[in-house]
Each structure stands twice: as structure tokens, then as C-alpha cells.
Design an enzyme around this catalytic site. Structure first.
Site, short mmCIF file in Angstrom:
data_model
loop_
_atom_site.label_atom_id
_atom_site.label_comp_id
_atom_site.label_asym_id
_atom_site.label_seq_id
_atom_site.Cartn_x
_atom_site.Cartn_y
_atom_site.Cartn_z
N ASP A 168 -22.02 11.91 -16.39
CA ASP A 168 -22.85 11.59 -15.27
C ASP A 168 -24.08 11.28 -15.46
O ASP A 168 -24.82 10.58 -14.90
CB ASP A 168 -22.75 12.87 -14.14
CG ASP A 168 -21.57 13.04 -13.49
OD1 ASP A 168 -20.92 12.01 -12.94
OD2 ASP A 168 -20.90 14.09 -13.23
N ILE A 169 -24.86 12.28 -16.63
CA ILE A 169 -26.10 12.06 -16.88
C ILE A 169 -26.17 10.76 -17.63
O ILE A 169 -27.32 9.83 -17.29
CB ILE A 169 -26.66 13.01 -17.99
CG1 ILE A 169 -26.59 14.49 -17.21
CG2 ILE A 169 -28.09 12.97 -18.44
CD1 ILE A 169 -26.97 15.70 -17.94
#
Length: 397
Positions: A168-169
Site C-alpha cells: 500500500d505504502i
């Protein structure tokens, strides 16, 4: 001056990848309008523990310096309001399932008709094209499917995920890069464009040297625990009172380790260990020799000795130790912001340090719908009566 001052971002995303992207844009000066469902808002508002007085710290990590407007996207009037916001925005970021926003008249083709300069960034698990485009994507599943878990963990242990949602990051970071590139392109063409960011693409890209090693040789990579496939000694070692990390990256550093840290200069000339390639191929033998030496003194002693010799390494810190370290404050790794509910609130700070156009002074993450009235009045020009009507009808909150 803030680098993105004046840029308007319509944030239709939730959870982590999209909010991480828009938070970075906010850090750089953009005005981010975070659109949330009036019934509960962003999913991460309910992700706890940990929490602070009933508020999710997960939500706090990726929503600083934004403004929240609560709009019901299932309501045709709510959809109209979002289209009007998009007409005035520079960037839209969304991470809905494929086709969901098209059904609301909020897809890229719908919005570019009313705003040809709009940059529309779509973040999804598997991309907006391909056989898996319809599937939802979650970080843990992507870590598993991307190969990241297969190369993480002890040699004979189970595959392991990273302790944070790295897919996600990284996807959020890739989205920021793509948006900034699209903004530069818009200066030349006058037109916006569609950006397709996939968690799986981002995660596979993070395989980096592991991917190139496999693609070039056809040899599947393995797991090395805390060791490195190509470099040694590059791992955790036991001291008399715990463990510490050693990260020798080249032959000169190895010579310094042998001569200045462990007082065994002859090891640097040993044919088994004289070059990076031979050290990597005989890492088990080298690790056994070094472990015996390192067990004789404390981890603090070895960390200081490594530092004095210019050999990379460090203590293995807990998270509390990280934020108690002097460099955490010196480098501004956390920030204390004013907050209406908590008084003072400590948050992670932006990692971007630009001298000419520094990041904005962070503000606290918003409460659900905290800025609904302000955005409707300031951006769309709606008066008190119009806003009251929308609230009475349940379109906004």
C-alpha cells in the site's frame, strides 16, 4: 512558498494506498478535499486498537493536513456535488472497485468531459486492465502473490510479511510520482490524463535486484533471514547481551571490520573471505567465526566500534527507542500538532526535506465531515440555506 500551493486534490480514496498518496500531496502544499461516507467515513476510522480516546491511530497515520467533507455517493445529488468539485480540481485520486465510480457518473471518462485538465489517478490491487482487474486487492494478499513473502523470513521458516503494509505504502508513493509527472506534462500539453497504479505492479517492482537476478539467470531466489544474498557479512549477530546489525558493503569496509573492530586483520587476506563474492559463497563459515568473536562483548561496544571504524551497522531498536533517539527530533521524524479533542497530538512527520519549498506545517487529521460546510461554501459557493437543505436530505453530513 509550498511546492504544490494552489493545487486542488479531490480525494475519493480510503484505507492506506490512496490516503498515503494524498497525504504526501497535502504535505507539499496541496489543498486535499477528502470525501468520506457520512456513515462511518474512511474504513480505517474503525481500525483499532491502538486508539487514542476512541480515535484510530491507523487513520491518523495517513490523513494529516487534509480537509474532510462527508458526501453520500449513492445519492444523485451527492454525485452532482462531487462532479462540481472535480470540475474545480486539478487531481482526483480514487481506489474503488473497477466500475463503481462509473456507475455514479464519476469515472475518468465522465470527469474529463467537464475538466479536460484533470489528472485522474486510479489505485487498485491488480490494475484497471488485465484478467484480474475486477478483483479487490489487499496488502497482505499482494505481499503473498508478489513474491515478497517468499523472500522474507528465516531460511527454514515460514514466508513472512513485512510489519507494515508495504505494498500500500509503495503504491501510494508511486502514485505521487506519477501525479507529479502528469502535472509537469500538463504544463506542456494543457491536458490531464489517466493514471493506473496497481499494488501488484508496485510490489513486484520492489523485488528490485531479486527480480533482475531471477529474470537474468532463471534461478529462483531463496530466503536468507537477516542475511543478504550477495553481500557478507550483512546480517544480525549475537553480542553478550543481545543482538546488533552489521552491514559490510564492500572489501574496504570488510578490511576495516577485521583490522579496526575485531582485531583480526588476517581474515581480510584469507582467500575464503578476501572478496565480496567469496564471502557471500562462504557466509556460513564467516558468520560462525564472527559470531564467536561478537559474543565476547556487549552490543553497545560493537556498535560504537563499528561507528568509529566507519563500518555500517547499528543497534536493533524498538519503536519507542526509535522515537527517543536524538536524531528523531533532530531530523523532525515526528511532530506535535494542536488538536481540538486531544489538545496536543504527536504524529509521524513528512520525510521530505526541501530547503526552497519546505513541506507545510502539519495539521491534525480531520474529524469526519469537519470541513463539509467550509468546502461547500468556499469551493462551490453554496449559502447557508443550500447547505442546510443538503444536510436535511442526508446528502452531506
Amino acid at each position: 512558498m509550498l511546492a504544490l500551493e494552489g493545487l486542488k486534490v479531490l480525494d475519493l480514496s480510503r484505507v492506506l494506498a490512496g490516503p498515503w498518496c494524498t497525504q504526501t500531496l497535502a504535505d507539499l502544499g496541496a489543498d486535499v478535499w477528502k470525501v468520506e461516507n457520512p456513515q462511518g467515513g474512511d474504513d480505517t476510522r474503525s481500525w483499532m486498537p491502538p486508539d487514542i480516546n476512541g480515535e484510530s491511530t491507523y487513520f491518523l497515520c495517513c490523513n494529516r493536513s487534509k480537509r474532510s467533507i462527508a458526501i453520500d455517493l449513492r445519492d444523485p445529488e451527492g454525485q452532482r456535488l462531487v462532479r462540481e468539485l472535480a470540475r474545480r480540481a486539478d487531481v482526483v485520486v480514487e481506489n474503488f472497485r473497477k466500475g463503481a465510480l462509473d456507475r455514479f457518473g464519476l469515472g475518468y471518462d465522465d470527469l474529463r468531459e467537464i475538466n479536460p485538465r484533470l489528472i485522474y489517478c486510479s489505485i487498485s490491487g491488480y490494475g484497471r486492465s488485465g484478467s484480474r482487474a475486477e478483483e479487490a486487492g489487499y496488502d497482505f494478499a499482494i505481499q503473498a502473490e508478489s513474491g515478497l513473502m517468499a523472500i522474507t523470513g528465516e531460511v527454514d521458516g515460514e514466508p513472512m510479511k513485512l510489519g507494515v503494509a508495504i505494498c500500500d505504502i509503495v503504491s501510494g508513493m508511486n502514485a505521487v510520482q506519477a501525479i507529479l509527472a502528469a502535472l509537469l506534462a500538463r504544463e506542456k500539453t494543457g491536458e490531464g490524463q489517466f493514471i493506473d497504479i496497481a499494488l501488484l505492479d508496485s510490489a513486484v517492482n520492489v523485488l528490485a535486484n531479486v527480480a533482475s537476478g531471477y529474470l537474468a539467470t532463471g534461478k529462483p531466489p531463496g530466503r536468507y533471514g537477516n542475511a543478504h544474498a550477495s553481500i557478507a557479512p550483512y546480517q544480525v549477530f549475537p553480542a553478550s547481551d543481545g543482538s546488533f546489525a552489521v552491514a559490510v558493503g564492500n572489501d574496504l569496509q570488510f578490511r576495516a571490520l577485521c583490522a579496526k573492530v575485531i582485531n583480526r586483520p588476517e581474515l581480510a587476506d584469507d582467500p575464503r573471505f578476501a572478496t565480496a563474492k567469496t564471502r557471500a559463497s562462504r557466509r556460513a563459515e564467516l558468520a560462525e567465526i564472527l559470531s564467536e568473536i561478537f559474543r565476547t562483548k556487549s552490543k553497545a561496544y560493537w556498535v560504537e566500534a563499528l561507528k568509529a571504524a566507519g563500518v555500517p551497522g547499528g543497534q536493533i531498536r524498538t519503536v519507542p527507542e526509535v522515537f527517543a533517539a536524538p536524531e528523531a527530533e533532530e531530523r523532525g521524524m515526528f511532530v506535535e500538532v494542536d488538536d481540538a479533542r486531544h489538545g496536543k497530538l504527536k504524529l509521524p512527520a513528512p520525510a521530505l526535506h526541501l530547503r526552497g519549498t519546505p513541506t507545510r506545517t502539519p495539521t491534525a487529521p480531520p474529524r469526519l465531515g469537519e470541513h463539509t460546510d467550509a468546502i461547500l461554501a468556499e469551493v462551490l459557493g453554496l449559502d447557508d440555506e443550500a447547505r442546510d437543505r443538503l444536510r436535511m436530505e442526508g446528502t452531506v453530513a
